[in-house]
Design a protein around this motif. Structure first.
Motif, PDB file in Angstrom:
ATOM      1  N   LYS A 174     -22.989  59.444  40.092  1.00 47.31           N
ATOM      2  CA  LYS A 174     -22.232  58.750  39.064  1.00 47.31           C
ATOM      3  C   LYS A 174     -23.144  57.270  38.774  1.00 47.31           C
ATOM      4  O   LYS A 174     -23.863  56.793  39.344  1.00 47.31           O
ATOM      5  CB  LYS A 174     -20.511  58.321  39.269  1.00 47.31           C
ATOM      6  N   CYS A 175     -22.865  56.844  37.545  1.00 48.32           N
ATOM      7  CA  CYS A 175     -23.386  55.349  37.279  1.00 48.32           C
ATOM      8  C   CYS A 175     -22.137  54.196  37.003  1.00 48.32           C
ATOM      9  O   CYS A 175     -22.145  54.630  36.281  1.00 48.32           O
ATOM     10  CB  CYS A 175     -24.772  55.867  35.556  1.00 48.32           C
ATOM     11  N   ASN A 176     -22.761  53.456  37.577  1.00 51.45           N
ATOM     12  CA  ASN A 176     -21.410  52.791  37.569  1.00 51.45           C
ATOM     13  C   ASN A 176     -21.822  51.459  36.530  1.00 51.45           C
ATOM     14  O   ASN A 176     -22.659  50.685  35.966  1.00 51.45           O
ATOM     15  CB  ASN A 176     -21.644  51.804  38.727  1.00 51.45           C
ATOM     16  N   GLU A 177     -21.212  51.636  35.367  1.00 51.55           N
ATOM     17  CA  GLU A 177     -21.460  51.344  33.908  1.00 51.55           C
ATOM     18  C   GLU A 177     -21.268  49.564  33.806  1.00 51.55           C
ATOM     19  O   GLU A 177     -21.974  49.408  33.446  1.00 51.55           O
ATOM     20  CB  GLU A 177     -20.210  51.561  33.362  1.00 51.55           C
ATOM     21  N   GLU A 178     -20.098  49.358  34.360  1.00 54.56           N
ATOM     22  CA  GLU A 178     -19.847  47.799  34.990  1.00 54.56           C
ATOM     23  C   GLU A 178     -21.268  47.238  35.470  1.00 54.56           C
ATOM     24  O   GLU A 178     -22.563  46.152  34.667  1.00 54.56           O
ATOM     25  CB  GLU A 178     -18.915  47.719  35.450  1.00 54.56           C
ATOM     26  N   ILE A 179     -21.921  47.494  36.774  1.00 55.75           N
ATOM     27  CA  ILE A 179     -22.976  47.427  36.927  1.00 55.75           C
ATOM     28  C   ILE A 179     -24.574  47.651  36.286  1.00 55.75           C
ATOM     29  O   ILE A 179     -25.721  46.533  36.033  1.00 55.75           O
ATOM     30  CB  ILE A 179     -23.502  48.075  38.655  1.00 55.75           C
ATOM     31  N   TYR A 203     -17.295  52.496  29.155  1.00 55.25           N
ATOM     32  CA  TYR A 203     -17.630  50.689  29.319  1.00 55.25           C
ATOM     33  C   TYR A 203     -17.173  49.391  28.498  1.00 55.25           C
ATOM     34  O   TYR A 203     -16.354  48.487  28.062  1.00 55.25           O
ATOM     35  CB  TYR A 203     -17.891  50.687  31.062  1.00 55.25           C
TER      36      TYR A 203
END
Length: 880
Positions: free
Chosen positions: A263-268, A597
């Protein structure tokens, strides 16, 4: 010749160091039977009916290890070349030869490639599968020019189209070469070599592939497998459908080489990219102090990737943004992939820079830290270098949105749900009239520079009787004409170059009035993805019929990278408001989706903005900004292009990176904790997640795998990414797995996942091939009817192969192929999309025999002639 000292006295000269010969070269070479895969040998033993392979191979002069023989037999069962039983009795280490096994024994290719050919025949794409099998059996015909790896990667991307598949790139490149030869364009060897050089293809190798392709085509004819004559004209939807079916066949042939992505952490990721558009932007690190002084050097380093639109400098980071054609859909630009590829290939990005002390001496008393930390934006089109205002981008752009509801006129449809238009309220009409009047008042001059892409100028709109001029941006130049985009209206036109005029400076900086829109909370349905590149032709036609000629009302949800995400309404004949998204979903062209996001953050910000109309933007004081601009200009005059004569040194910039890049991991038990690396020649060696908000898993299939010496890393070769359809990974795994066991929740009402593999041995009381077992957790809802459909499709595949074995006529074969294709499409493309569910991990992963036997319906007795069939039917589980 190797005769010295053997047939008579003589001398033997070895051109190696004596210690190396003594210590490292064995006295006798390892026999071939111990070195090579045993699959084909076992199949030939079965074909000649010479008894149990294990017993026969034990009599060889150098017998293979028993464990290797047993594992080979199990792998052949997993492949479908041997049945799991011998005369109805289970024998884990023997089985009857299937139709697939008989074909594989006759083909001079790897066993998985042989299965690709057979499945290609079953699903009606035999020609494409023969091309892939021939190409993967020989050396790769895609050339990598010396020190031009990026060009080689670009060409492979071109041949793959948007398929993200090395195998499809092979098919398209081979067919392009074939088509050119058939047209007579490559009659002369020099012309053919030139074609190969410009397309990064080895002509000698592609000829070898053609030879093997024709050889395989003849061999499979003996098994009643013939290439279907393609209709002379196929509509676009049929072409895309054929491509999708080929992707499914690739997944079936190379089971269980299945991988998915982290998964890609959208916020970071959004924070790392400073809110820039990941579809057009890459990031650089280790930028030297006053990095904006070297923007021309940096721009030239990225020239091989694409047209650089701007470079934003922020401390030791820089963000390189590439130009996007406003008439293209939302996808990650090839330039982003090529940039990340540069980093992967370790291509050095070196800048000739000045020493900071030399620069600071010229600042004459100005605090160095305050100038050094200025955020600077370089606009490569306008050729301006200016300090960036510290403000909220969404608030700044929201000046174009006076309120949440807007009346708009559509001027250009890019794709379904994505269009350009302009506001038709009184205020905007006045602005546009004033602009037109100002342009017509000016004394227009010819362009002072040659027309080139991205140049903003004035152009006539040729479709109107009124020959007035409007502000426009050149998209591309072709001969004596330019394709231009009208920046205040959102439409485009072809204009003669001689009619383009220079834009007066007083009009250049006024905000563009055209708006770009995207319907929010919507994505293509499985049917649209199967029948199109993203949206099918029929979906595009339906969307155009819903919006063309209507005044639309849009409700703004968010503003992301200058694009308005909106709900779109139009009035029906009954004067009722109709939501366009609801119509597309109801008619199965689209389905509901999560917003990103960034979009959700913008939505919350805009909500507050519309509630508080008086809220003003915070800006840096104008005088401070003017001072910064003055210092930047002074430094540029002194140090850019090394005008100062001050000494320079080299600095290596790190990157380019994309925080949205994702890594893959294996689905099989044996490799789940190994690192997975995709070979650098593969199209998917760079994977940038273009929709990180999607919660479902996406499937990547590798044609072959290898491991490093320690076994800690697995290398993927010739990879293919499956389309982003929710639940496709689980569907294809269940369709092509030899056996499955469904996981049920504690209440017994729902399926939560599935264990795929060769299954459980009642004789040994153990899993047959545990290392290749895959434990999948469902992220969409599957019911008993889905498993029944999979069994019906497996039965149809078996039936076709049985007809092959008895040499049925070509007409009958075509009917059966069409039946298989339709059943596959019905399984994937549901009228109502499968519900997205929260994944529930099973408490006993990789454990077989976990379902109460009273709830299992065994359908194996319904199979058609199991000796020729490829698949056993899966056991159904009755839900409460």
């Amino acid at each position: 010749e190797g005769r010295a000292g053997r047939v008579s006295k003589g001398y033997c000269y070895r051109l190696v160091h004596k210690d190396f010969w003594t210590d490292f070269i064995p006295e006798k070479s390892v026999p071939e039977i111990l070195r090579c895969p045993l699959g084909t040998t076992v199949l030939k033993i079965k074909k000649l009916d010479m008894g149990e392979p294990k017993a026969l191979l034990a009599t060889a002069l150098s017998p293979p290890r028993v464990g290797d023989i047993e594992r080979t037999i199990l792998q052949l069962k997993e492949l479908g070349a041997l049945t799991t039983c011998v005369q109805t009795e289970e024998n884990p280490h023997d089985g009857e030869l299937t139709f697939l096994g008989r074909v594989l024994a006759q083909l001079p290719v790897d066993l998985h490639l042989g299965k690709l050919i057979v499945l290609g025949h079953v699903f009606g794409c035999l020609e494409e599968c023969l091309i892939i099998a021939a190409a993967l059996s020989l050396r790769n015909f895609f050339a990598v020019p010396f020190k031009q790896h990026v060009d080689g990667y670009r060409n492979k991307l071109f041949f793959a189209g948007n398929s993200k598949s090395d195998c499809i790139a092979i098919v398209n490149a081979f067919k392009a070469w074939q088509a050119c030869r058939e047209k007579g364009e490559l009659r002369h060897p020099k012309e053919e070599l030139e074609w190969g050089r410009s397309n990064c293809i080895h002509i000698k190798k592609v000829r070898e592939v053609a030879e093997l392709f024709h050889n395989l085509k003849k061999r499979v004819r003996a098994f009643n497998m013939c290439v279907n004559a393609q209709p002379s004209a196929m509509d676009q939807e049929c072409v895309y459908k054929q491509r999708f079916i080929l992707q499914v066949v690739i997944a079936g042939a190379f089971y269980p080489n299945y991988f998915t992505f982290g998964k890609c952490n959208e916020e970071i990721a959004m924070r790392d990219l400073a809110g820039k558009d990941p579809k057009t932007t890459v990031m650089l690190k280790n930028i030297p102090p006053y990095g904006y002084l070297y923007h021309k050097q940096l721009q030239s380093l990225f020239r091989q990737c694409g047209q650089v639109k701007s470079i934003a400098y922020d401390g030791s980071k820089a963000f390189v943004e590439f130009s996007r054609n406003p008439m293209e859909g939302f996808k990650i630009l090839p330039a982003v992939y090529l940039s990340v590829k540069m980093s992967q290939l370790k291509i050095p990005l070196e800048l000739n820079v000045h020493y900071p002390d030399d620069i600071e001496r010229q600042l004459q008393g100005v605090t160095a830290a305050s100038v050094e930390s200025i955020r600077v934006n370089v606009d490569c089109q306008k050729q301006t270098v200016e300090p960036v205002e510290i403000s909220f981008g969404t608030l700044q752009q929201s000046k174009m949105i006076p309120n949440r509801l807007l009346s708009v006129k559509i001027t250009e449809i890019v794709e379904v749900g994505h269009f350009w238009g302009y506001r038709i309220d009184e205020k905007n009409r006045t602005v546009l009239q004033a602009l037109t009047a100002e342009i017509n008042y000016q004394n227009l001059m010819d362009l002072p520079v040659s027309p080139h892409p991205e140049l903003v100028c004035l152009a006539p709109f040729t479709h109107l009787e009124n020959r007035g001029y409007y502000r426009a941006r050149i998209l591309y130049v072709c001969g004596d004409f330019a394709e231009v985009f009208f920046v205040d209206y959102g439409n485009r036109s072809k204009v003669p170059l001689k009619k383009l005029k220079e834009i007066p400076s007083c009009l250049r900086d006024l905000p563009f009035q055209a708006l770009e829109f995207k319907i929010c909370k919507m994505r293509p349905s499985a049917k649209s993805l199967v029948c199109g590149e993203w949206w099918s032709y029929s979906a595009s036609q339906r969307f155009a019929s819903l919006v063309n000629g209507y005044t639309l009302l849009v409700k703004v949800y968010s503003l992301v990278h200058g694009v308005l995400h909106v709900d779109v309404f139009r009035y029906s004949r009954c004067k009722e408001l109709v939501n366009i998204r609801d119509v597309l979903i109801e008619e199965c062209y689209a389905e509901l989706a999560e917003e990103s996001y960034e979009s959700q953050q913008s939505h919350d910000l805009l909500k507050g903005l519309f509630l508080d109309k008086e809220k003003k933007e915070e800006k840096t004081p104008v005088c401070s900004r003017e001072e910064e601009k003055h210092f930047i200009e002074r430094l540029l005059n002194l140090f850019s292009d090394n005008k100062s004569g001050a000494p320079t040194h080299k600095v290596t910039v790190f990157g380019p990176f994309s925080p949205y890049e994702v890594k893959c991991y294996s689905m099989t038990r044996v490799s789940q904790f190994r690192s997975a690396l995709i070979q650098k020649e593969s199209i998917n060696s760079v994977v940038v997640h273009d929709a990180p908000e999607d919660s479902f898993q996406q499937l990547l299939v590798a044609a072959s795998l290898s491991a490093n010496a320690t076994g800690s890393t697995v290398f993927l070769e010739e990879t293919s990414m499956m389309p982003p359809i929710p639940g496709l990974l689980a569907l294809l795994s269940m369709l092509f797995a030899p056996a499955i066991e469904l996981r049920v929740d504690k209440s017994g009402k729902y399926f939560t996942g599935v264990l795929c593999g060769l299954g459980w041995s009642q004789t040994c009381r153990a899993p047959l091939l545990p290392e290749n077992d895959m434990e999948l957790t469902f992220d969409v809802h599957f019911g008993v009817e889905d498993i029944s459909e999979i069994n019906i499709l497996r039965t149809a595949i078996n039936k076709l192969l049985c007809e092959c074995a008895v040499y049925s006529g070509q007409e009958r074969m075509t009917q059966l192929q069409e039946n298989v294709r339709q059943k596959l499409l019905c399984l994937i493309c549901k009228s109502k999309p499968r519900d997205i569910i929260v994944p529930t991990w099973y408490e006993k992963p990789y454990a077989w025999n976990q379902v109460d036997s009273q709830r299992i319906i065994d359908q194996s007795e319904k199979q058609h002639e199991r000796g020729n069939g490829l698949y056993q039917l899966h056991k159904l589980v009755v839900l409460n």
